[in-house]
Design a protein around this motif. Structure first.
Motif, PDB file in Angstrom:
ATOM      1  N   VAL A  60       0.851  -1.194   0.000  1.00  0.00           N
ATOM      2  CA  VAL A  60       0.000   0.000   0.000  1.00  0.00           C
ATOM      3  C   VAL A  60       0.887   1.243   0.000  1.00  0.00           C
ATOM      4  O   VAL A  60       1.774   1.388   0.844  1.00  0.00           O
ATOM      5  CB  VAL A  60      -0.927   0.016   1.234  1.00  0.00           C
ATOM      6  N   GLY A  61       0.647   2.137  -0.966  1.00  0.00           N
ATOM      7  CA  GLY A  61       1.392   3.378  -1.023  1.00  0.00           C
ATOM      8  C   GLY A  61       2.822   3.220  -1.512  1.00  0.00           C
ATOM      9  O   GLY A  61       3.675   4.054  -1.207  1.00  0.00           O
TER      10      GLY A  61
ATOM     11  N   TRP B  96      -5.252   5.869   3.101  1.00  0.00           N
ATOM     12  CA  TRP B  96      -4.501   4.654   3.394  1.00  0.00           C
ATOM     13  C   TRP B  96      -4.917   3.982   4.702  1.00  0.00           C
ATOM     14  O   TRP B  96      -4.860   2.731   4.788  1.00  0.00           O
ATOM     15  CB  TRP B  96      -2.995   4.959   3.397  1.00  0.00           C
TER      16      TRP B  96
END
Length: 258
Positions: free
Chosen positions: A70-71, A100
């Motif tokens: 994620v990210g 997020w």
């Protein structure tokens, strides 16, 4: 900062004692209390995405296990595969932005391991809420950067690439000194000298005969930089690289200099 409703996450009990550790690559096991990643715990990895990938690779290689990133839009997938990731079971959420926390909370009940680069600083309150969600889901979180209350912090203290001659050649491996410290069982500081990666793109311990000034031999079948991470500066990031290094090409590809 966006909020999330943790009651929407399906609770899941942690696995029994003795089975609450996710495996890691053998080279990294001495750095971790119990030799693995504890389910529901948060580990902060500072300044080096190559270390982040290597730390996650053991759990991501377990048959049937799912993981998520994620990210991390520039994550080097070739590097991940070189460390042992099964890319067929890796979920990618490249740009969640300020959402997020909701993404991590939702994934915590579906995967066993999450790699995260948060959008901006993380407050202690948000970190505590997400850690509670991770514990209910039995999901380990590896954070690229600081995390309030992280049980363990790993960092590359120094790093040096090998393979380049006087303005020519191909990068074939990176020696690093990795440190680990934390709280509780992880309070005792630990240090290891590792290849991240070696000439085959794998993570392994630096043998005593492999001095810091010795260029590793280019063995048959060795490929240039399968373990290089595709984030700018991830070869060691400013402040971690040793002398005479060169930055790798993004995406985990070899870099030839002529």
């Amino acid at each position: 900062m966006p909020t999330f409703d943790s009651t929407l996450i399906r609770p899941a009990a942690l696995t029994p004692t003795g089975e609450d550790l996710l495996p890691v690559l053998p080279a990294l096991a001495p750095l971790l209390p119990g030799g693995g990643l504890r389910r529901g715990a948060v580990v902060s990895v500072l300044g080096d995405t190559g270390l982040l990938l290597a730390l996650a690779a053991g759990a991501a290689a377990v048959e049937g296990a799912w993981s998520a990133a994620v990210g991390l839009p520039d994550l080097g997938l070739a590097a991940a595969a070189g460390y042992g990731f099964d890319l067929r079971r890796l979920l990618l959420v490249d740009d969640p932005g300020q959402h997020w926390p909701e993404v991590v909370a939702a994934l915590a009940g579906a995967v066993g391991l999450i790699l995260l680069r948060p959008e901006g600083p993380v407050s202690a309150q948000l970190a505590a809420r997400l850690t509670a969600v991770l514990r209910r889901g039995g999901c380990a979180l590896l954070v690229a950067g600081p995390w309030p209350g992280a049980g363990l912090r790993l960092a590359v203290k120094s790093a040096r690439w090998f393979g380049l001659g006087d303005g020519y050649g191909q990068l074939v491996g990176r020696q690093t000194e990795v440190t680990a410290e934390g709280r509780g069982a992880g309070a005792r500081a630990r240090t290891a000298r590792l290849w991240l990666p070696d000439e085959h793109g794998a993570a392994r311990v630096v043998e005593p005969a492999e001095s810091a000034d010795a260029v590793p031999a280019r063995s048959p079948g060795a490929v240039g930089l399968p373990g290089v991470v595709g984030l700018p500066g991830s070869a060691g990031l400013p402040g971690t690289a040793g002398p005479a290094e060169a930055e790798p090409a993004a995406g985990g590809l070899g870099l030839a200099v002529v």
